[in-house]
Scaffold this motif. Structure first.
Motif, mmCIF file in Angstrom:
data_model
loop_
_atom_site.group_PDB
_atom_site.id
_atom_site.type_symbol
_atom_site.label_atom_id
_atom_site.label_comp_id
_atom_site.label_asym_id
_atom_site.label_seq_id
_atom_site.Cartn_x
_atom_site.Cartn_y
_atom_site.Cartn_z
ATOM 1 N N GLY A 27 0.839 -1.193 0.000
ATOM 2 C CA GLY A 27 0.000 0.000 0.000
ATOM 3 C C GLY A 27 0.869 1.236 0.000
ATOM 4 N N GLN A 28 0.298 2.355 -0.427
ATOM 5 C CA GLN A 28 1.029 3.614 -0.573
ATOM 6 C C GLN A 28 2.214 3.415 -1.507
ATOM 7 O OE1 GLN A 28 -1.257 5.319 0.760
ATOM 8 N NE2 GLN A 28 -1.913 3.400 1.706
ATOM 9 N N TYR A 29 1.967 2.646 -2.549
ATOM 10 C CA TYR A 29 2.990 2.362 -3.556
ATOM 11 C C TYR A 29 2.737 3.197 -4.802
ATOM 12 C CZ TYR A 29 -0.920 -0.698 -4.878
ATOM 13 O OH TYR A 29 -2.170 -1.190 -5.174
ATOM 14 N N ASN A 30 3.669 3.138 -5.711
ATOM 15 C CA ASN A 30 3.577 3.829 -6.991
ATOM 16 C C ASN A 30 4.579 3.163 -7.912
ATOM 17 O OD1 ASN A 30 3.975 5.804 -9.159
ATOM 18 N ND2 ASN A 30 2.930 7.279 -7.840
ATOM 19 N N GLU A 31 4.201 2.967 -9.158
ATOM 20 C CA GLU A 31 5.148 2.375 -10.122
ATOM 21 C C GLU A 31 6.444 3.178 -10.152
ATOM 22 O OE1 GLU A 31 4.977 -0.265 -12.081
ATOM 23 O OE2 GLU A 31 2.878 -0.910 -11.878
ATOM 24 N N ALA A 32 6.352 4.480 -9.887
ATOM 25 C CA ALA A 32 7.531 5.337 -9.968
ATOM 26 C C ALA A 32 8.513 5.099 -8.824
ATOM 27 C CB ALA A 32 7.113 6.809 -9.989
ATOM 28 N N TRP A 33 8.032 4.587 -7.678
ATOM 29 C CA TRP A 33 8.959 4.375 -6.560
ATOM 30 C C TRP A 33 8.959 2.920 -6.090
ATOM 31 C CZ3 TRP A 33 5.498 8.674 -4.935
ATOM 32 C CH2 TRP A 33 4.388 8.257 -4.207
ATOM 33 N N GLN A 34 8.899 1.993 -7.048
ATOM 34 C CA GLN A 34 8.881 0.580 -6.680
ATOM 35 C C GLN A 34 10.232 0.066 -6.193
ATOM 36 O OE1 GLN A 34 8.474 -2.266 -10.090
ATOM 37 N NE2 GLN A 34 8.205 -0.413 -11.305
ATOM 38 N N LEU A 60 5.023 -3.399 -4.791
ATOM 39 C CA LEU A 60 3.740 -3.440 -5.476
ATOM 40 C C LEU A 60 3.056 -4.747 -5.082
ATOM 41 C CD1 LEU A 60 4.902 -2.287 -9.038
ATOM 42 C CD2 LEU A 60 3.952 -0.872 -7.208
ATOM 43 N N PRO A 61 1.738 -4.875 -5.245
ATOM 44 C CA PRO A 61 1.064 -6.116 -4.842
ATOM 45 C C PRO A 61 1.682 -7.380 -5.444
ATOM 46 C CG PRO A 61 -0.557 -4.411 -5.223
ATOM 47 C CD PRO A 61 0.762 -3.828 -5.631
ATOM 48 N N LYS A 62 2.086 -7.314 -6.710
ATOM 49 C CA LYS A 62 2.717 -8.494 -7.318
ATOM 50 C C LYS A 62 4.054 -8.802 -6.651
ATOM 51 C CE LYS A 62 4.914 -5.862 -11.116
ATOM 52 N NZ LYS A 62 6.298 -6.077 -10.683
ATOM 53 N N ASP A 63 4.750 -7.776 -6.186
ATOM 54 C CA ASP A 63 6.023 -7.965 -5.493
ATOM 55 C C ASP A 63 5.818 -8.609 -4.123
ATOM 56 O OD1 ASP A 63 7.367 -6.646 -7.599
ATOM 57 O OD2 ASP A 63 7.071 -4.696 -6.644
ATOM 58 N N VAL A 64 4.706 -8.275 -3.476
ATOM 59 C CA VAL A 64 4.403 -8.871 -2.171
ATOM 60 C C VAL A 64 4.295 -10.387 -2.302
ATOM 61 C CG1 VAL A 64 2.695 -9.009 -0.319
ATOM 62 C CG2 VAL A 64 3.239 -6.797 -1.344
ATOM 63 N N LEU A 65 3.574 -10.834 -3.322
ATOM 64 C CA LEU A 65 3.398 -12.271 -3.527
ATOM 65 C C LEU A 65 4.714 -12.949 -3.873
ATOM 66 C CD1 LEU A 65 0.044 -11.981 -5.472
ATOM 67 C CD2 LEU A 65 0.335 -13.003 -3.208
ATOM 68 N N GLN A 66 5.541 -12.288 -4.678
ATOM 69 C CA GLN A 66 6.845 -12.860 -5.024
ATOM 70 C C GLN A 66 7.759 -12.910 -3.799
ATOM 71 O OE1 GLN A 66 7.917 -14.294 -8.090
ATOM 72 N NE2 GLN A 66 9.397 -15.001 -6.562
#
Length: 377
Positions: A290-297, A302-308
């Protein structure tokens, strides 16, 4: 240029200089308040300088980490965050919650209670644990600027029992809340944090003997059967204009019966793979979603990163946090939980998505949670 115009220009420049000087002085004076904390000094600073992760006067991530990902710029991010109209960025309705009596919980119950964003309480194997508590209703040093959602402030310090271990992932305002921590200090046994963060706590009246600071890779014995490993995160720190003077971290808490990964804030990197190899598995991975942004990944998952990341950690279950209380990103308020739930259809991992205050039974992997965010405007 005529003498008259030169005189007028000179007066304008003098006024501008005076305004800038006044604003600078006012900002400096405001930042002398205790809530901004204190930079490490003395023996603490000397220890920091010996860390292999401290270079050129700052802590460094393992890999090059810029605030913005290549191809993005600050004007774009500012527009997306503060100017572009996004009607669902804030919820209109109250966030639902339940009020669990934490003080009278039987000590043999192994449970977790989430307070919204990245604050949560755990009771495991007879010990009570608190992580990154923020109960003031504000996640900023400027009053009223990053206010909590309606319905999320149902807990106060008075609702907490004595805390054996207080974990602090890093010193940003949405994780280290001055008002909360000052009110809490008589209820805390040990504070566990990254190098340098203890300076803030001592400045706020915590005894040095209660503060345990660690560097990435450190193993800390907390009590019989309770050990924490200070692990890497990919983020940054700072409570004023100077950044990265204190260490951001994640923690692997090993109790007599469980392994809990306290993720703090972090962008995705291969440290999750390394931590997974080191510890074999975790019973619960608590990760920022949460409080994410493609610009500051680079600095937030990001949600997909959480699962990975959870797969890398060999996690039996995930608790996604860093959502549903404050706006620090630009997405819809309910997007983090809705998106990770949808993406998980391809991963089929166990995800705990409790309401604020709802009890998560740490030993019950079959516990189900309703999509409480669904339908809330």
């Amino acid at each position: 240029m005529s003498d008259k115009r030169r005189g007028k220009l000179k007066r304008v420049m003098i006024i501008a200089i005076i305004i800038i000087a006044v604003l600078t002085a006012a900002t400096f004076a405001y930042m002398q308040q205790s809530k901004f904390g204190k930079h490490p000094t003395g023996a603490r600073l000397e220890r920091i300088k010996r860390s292999p992760h401290y270079r050129d006067g700052q802590f460094q991530n393992l890999h090059k980490t810029t605030t913005l990902v290549e191809g993005h710029n600050y004007f774009e991010v500012l527009y997306d965050s503060y100017i572009k109209r996004k009607p669902r960025k804030y919820p209109i309705e109250l966030i639902p919650s339940v009020k669990t009596d934490l003080i009278n919980l039987e000590l043999d119950l192994d449970v977790l209670v989430w307070f919204g964003h990245s604050s949560y309480f755990m009771q495991i194997d007879g010990k009570r644990i608190l992580v990154d508590p923020v109960f003031s209703g504000n996640a900023s040093p400027i009053p009223g600027t990053v206010k909590s959602f309606q319905g999320t402030d149902i807990y106060s310090i008075n609702d907490l029992p004595y805390i054996d271990f207080l974990f602090i992932s890093h010193d940003h305002y949405d994780h280290v809340d001055y008002e909360t921590l000052v009110a809490l200090k008589r209820k805390v046994g040990k504070v566990i944090c990254g190098l340098g963060v203890g300076e803030h706590f001592e400045h706020w009246g915590y005894e040095a003997t209660r503060i345990v600071e660690g560097d990435w890779g450190d193993r800390i014995t907390l009590d019989d059967g309770f050990t924490t490993f200070v692990e890497t995160a990919r983020h940054f720190s700072g409570r004023g204009f100077a950044t990265n003077k204190t260490l951001w971290a994640s923690f692997l808490l090993q109790t007599p019966t469980m392994k809990i990964y306290i993720g703090g804030d972090s962008g995705y990197d291969n440290h999750y793979i390394d931590i997974g190899k080191k510890h074999g598995f975790v019973d619960l991975a608590i990760l920022d979603n949460g409080q994410y942004n493609e610009a500051w990944q680079y600095i937030h998952l990001l949600p997909k990163d959480v699962l990975q990341a959870a797969q890398d950690l060999h996690a039996k279950r995930i608790l996604p946090v860093h959502s549903s209380k404050f706006v620090l990103g630009s997405h819809d308020w309910d997007e983090p939980l809705a998106k990770i739930t949808e993406l998980n259809k391809s991963y089929n991992m166990l995800i705990a998505t409790p309401m604020i205050g709802e009890v998560v039974n740490l030993k019950d992997m079959k516990q189900k949670f309703a999509p409480w965010w669904s339908g809330i405007r």
